[in-house]
Scaffold this motif. Structure first.
Motif: not given
Length: 214
Positions: A12, A36, A38, A40-41, A60, A62, A68
């Motif tokens: 991030d 990226t 994030s 999620e992405e 990060m 989120g 992740t």
């Protein structure tokens, strides 16, 4: 091993992420296929791009790196996950490995070292930065040394203290109003719990008291 290693970089901090992307892009045999900020992405990109390696930060907003890593490991089992982080927290290291990461690298490594770690991870090796690995080993060995005297019951401690005073089994039995045979059983238990071979060793251990150095 001549195949190009495709990397997805997840961090991030834009400047740090771009630095990693640029550095890996200069290393022979590597291609950065996505980046990226994030978690999620990162999962969506991992599923779409199926990179050889996902390089993940731990802290990060989120989804953090651990969550992740778990999601990517489940969705893309062929993708190798390597954490690149500034966290030297041993609990986070264990959680990352449990989540499916095959490497735990501290930020500050050179591009050359990072490339070597990624190649090793792709080859099936597990890598942990030496400084945190050494610290981990020290804490594990320290944790494995409980005070054996704590394993004894109150009755066993009483008998041990009388052994330390040089009493025989019969004398201890008379004092505690127990049969000599019963005392013998207690003594056997005490020796086993303390992992010593003789009454003398047990008495010496008892005289030292709880673990020294506390």
């Amino acid at each position: 091993m001549n195949e190009v290693i495709e990397v997805l970089v997840v961090d991030d901090h834009p400047m740090f992420r771009q630095g990693v992307v640029h550095s890996l892009g200069q290393e022979p045999g590597f291609r950065v296929v996505g980046e990226t900020a994030s978690g999620e992405e990162a999962l969506m990109l991992a599923q779409a791009l199926l990179p050889t390696v996902v390089l993940l930060d731990i802290s990060m907003p989120g989804w953090n790196g651990i969550v992740t890593a778990e999601r990517i490991a489940m969705a893309c089992p062929a993708t190798v996950i390597v954490m690149l982080t500034s966290s030297e927290d041993k609990d986070k290291l264990l959680a990352a490995l449990k989540a499916g990461a095959r490497g735990y690298v501290l930020k500050g490594v050179s591009a050359r070292e990072l490339a070597q770690v990624l190649r090793a991870a792709v080859d099936g090796e597990v890598y942990v930065s030496p400084s945190i690995a050494a610290e981990m080993l020290v804490s594990l060995t320290q944790r494995k040394a409980p005070d054996p005297l704590q394993e004894l019951t109150d009755r066993e401690r009483t008998i041990l203290s009388l052994i330390g005073l040089g009493r025989t089994n019969r004398e201890i039995g008379d004092e505690l109003h127990l049969a000599e045979k019963t005392i013998k059983h207690y003594v056997t238990n005490i020796l086993q719990k303390l992992q010593v071979r003789s009454r003398v060793e047990a008495a010496l251990l008892a005289s030292r008291g709880p673990s020294s150095g506390s």
